[in-house]
Scaffold this active site. Sequence first.
Site, PDB file in Angstrom:
ATOM      1  N   CYS A  83       1.583 -13.787 -26.760  1.00 29.73           N
ATOM      2  CA  CYS A  83       0.545 -14.707 -26.296  1.00 29.73           C
ATOM      3  C   CYS A  83       0.203 -15.739 -27.369  1.00 29.73           C
ATOM      4  O   CYS A  83       0.986 -16.648 -27.594  1.00 29.73           O
ATOM      5  CB  CYS A  83      -0.667 -13.922 -25.799  1.00 29.73           C
ATOM      6  SG  CYS A  83      -1.544 -14.848 -24.527  1.00 29.73           S
ATOM      7  N   HIS A 124       1.610 -10.169 -21.890  1.00 31.02           N
ATOM      8  CA  HIS A 124       1.287  -9.014 -22.746  1.00 31.02           C
ATOM      9  C   HIS A 124       2.154  -7.810 -22.392  1.00 31.02           C
ATOM     10  O   HIS A 124       1.725  -6.947 -21.623  1.00 31.02           O
ATOM     11  CB  HIS A 124      -0.192  -8.653 -22.600  1.00 31.02           C
ATOM     12  CG  HIS A 124      -1.096  -9.679 -23.183  1.00 31.02           C
ATOM     13  ND1 HIS A 124      -1.574  -9.607 -24.467  1.00 31.02           N
ATOM     14  CD2 HIS A 124      -1.575 -10.836 -22.668  1.00 31.02           C
ATOM     15  CE1 HIS A 124      -2.325 -10.663 -24.730  1.00 31.02           C
ATOM     16  NE2 HIS A 124      -2.338 -11.427 -23.638  1.00 31.02           N
ATOM     17  N   GLU A 184       2.800  -5.253 -24.092  1.00 25.59           N
ATOM     18  CA  GLU A 184       2.257  -3.984 -24.598  1.00 25.59           C
ATOM     19  C   GLU A 184       1.485  -3.227 -23.511  1.00 25.59           C
ATOM     20  O   GLU A 184       1.370  -2.009 -23.563  1.00 25.59           O
ATOM     21  CB  GLU A 184       1.361  -4.244 -25.821  1.00 25.59           C
ATOM     22  CG  GLU A 184       0.015  -4.926 -25.573  1.00 25.59           C
ATOM     23  CD  GLU A 184       0.065  -6.452 -25.490  1.00 25.59           C
ATOM     24  OE1 GLU A 184       1.155  -7.003 -25.233  1.00 25.59           O
ATOM     25  OE2 GLU A 184      -1.001  -7.086 -25.657  1.00 25.59           O
TER      26      GLU A 184
END
Length: 561
Positions: free
Chosen positions: A395, A521, A523
């Site tokens: 990001c 994102h 993750e």
Amino acid sequence: MQRDVRTFAKPSAMAKYIFVTGGVTSSLGKGIFAASLAKLLQSRGYRVTIQKFDPYINVDPGTLNPYEHGECYVTEDGAETDLDLGHYERFLNVPTSQANNVTTGRVYQYVISKEREGAYLGKTVQVIPHITDEIKRRMLLLGETGEYDIVITEIGGTIGDIEAQPFIETVRQIRWELEEHDTLICHLTLLPYLKSAKEIKTKPTQHSVKELQALGVMPDILVCRTEMPLSDELRKKLALFCNVERGSVIQALDVDTIYEVPLEMQKENLDTTVLRKLHLPGDKPSDLTKWNEFLHTLRNPRDTVRIGLVGKYIELQDAYKSIHEAFIHAGVANQVKVQVEPIHSEYIDEENVAEKLGQLHAVLVAPGFGHRGVEGKITAIRYVRENGIPFFGICLGLQCAVIEFARNVLGMKNAHSTEMDPDTPHPVIDMMEEQKKIVNKGGTMRLGAYRCELQSGSLAASLYGTTQISERHRHRYEFNNRYMTQFEEAGMTASGRNPDSGLVEVMEIPAHPFFIGVQYHPELKSTVENPHPLFVGLVRAALERKKKVAGIDLLATVRSA
Ligand code: GLN
């Protein structure tokens, strides 16, 4: 004539409801406990979901500073939620949604907007019954979809907090309204060990149970966080004074990884006790094969890599929770231990960057908002780009990579994101068109899952093993497509785009050993069972870097000998 309403037949719920409360102190790990219990029940064939009810007034944690509340976890449907939902997904491998996280603020917002519509027909709107009815509706919602056998509800905060009282009152009402075996309360508590007395103390737990009872709620299971094992004697004492069965005193010893907690709970027969109390069949044995394999590899790594995490919230581990966990998953996938080195971006400059990053095997530049620490991120990226150190930007991390490339490769002096410098002569990162008219900050970013098409042959496509992906977002700014030709001609390419809007999702430098930045994102989607391919790829690249550097060192030693 006096009527005993309790003699009416109680409805049996479609799903069973387990409530998790916490006593004595905060930070006891209610989220991890809820996720572990859910994992055990899932391993016995049940469809389980977990939801979190938070007592604060913010409508969601999206507007909260990470120092206040840790990471903001984003769901597929674009809800900005508590980080515990990340644990739920990582443990269960099942996505959560907006319905899985409710705050006091959201409940009040809904009730107040209904009041403004005139929906209460002249009644005085009160905490009981209006707020509690709305909490109840939301607590029961997921269980009524028919998608789950068991709904676990974690109540945020600690028993005794004024602000959580309407939640506890609602739990009391739900217990009263449903059949006895349809609900269950697990109370998580702390048993402090006093070194001087060489004793585990039970009094704080007794008090917190008493406090719960004063609210009309009796715990069924007591989960005791402790540094020391509990003796039979102590279990008996706790059971007696807290009014629970002997077998319902569960020891929760400190462990070195959260992924061990389900197994520790299993040793205490937690799943069997819960199923019995809920009148659910417990004949299906638990299957935790994959989980055990994961833990075995986690405990027996073949190598170690050092990966820098460059961010501005590094003092607080929780601010990058999902990134830390994704590294654990990716480490296991590579059979290596990932040693994450937090590096404060505010303190990186030209002079110290080599010293701070030179010995690392890879660097991840973290997401973020605002100006603080951005120049340090840009300096870090220049260093890893020029020195062939594997790089992964998430990001804001991608946006910084774009700014760095513009300034130092394309020669665009003062190139920037309009987030940090609205008057930059080269707005290589700019606000998305649809964001420009938005004034409110809460819940208004580009949020949740969007599709992305990867260029075949790119690093991203090879890591994912496909060209069609979907990932979760949380941003307002984007790569400014006006500059695309210049970037691509100079060697930084857009390897992933949203097929509908053309927004850039992934950028990479093919001439670099491993240089990739993503606008989304990743993750958030890494789980124990599905480690994220980009993290897996980064750890692999770090391992290669380590071997290469070792090879160069060896060569140098041989030459100088
Ligand atoms: N601040 C940047 C944006 O809004 C990046 C956001 C992030 O890193 N999550 O686009």
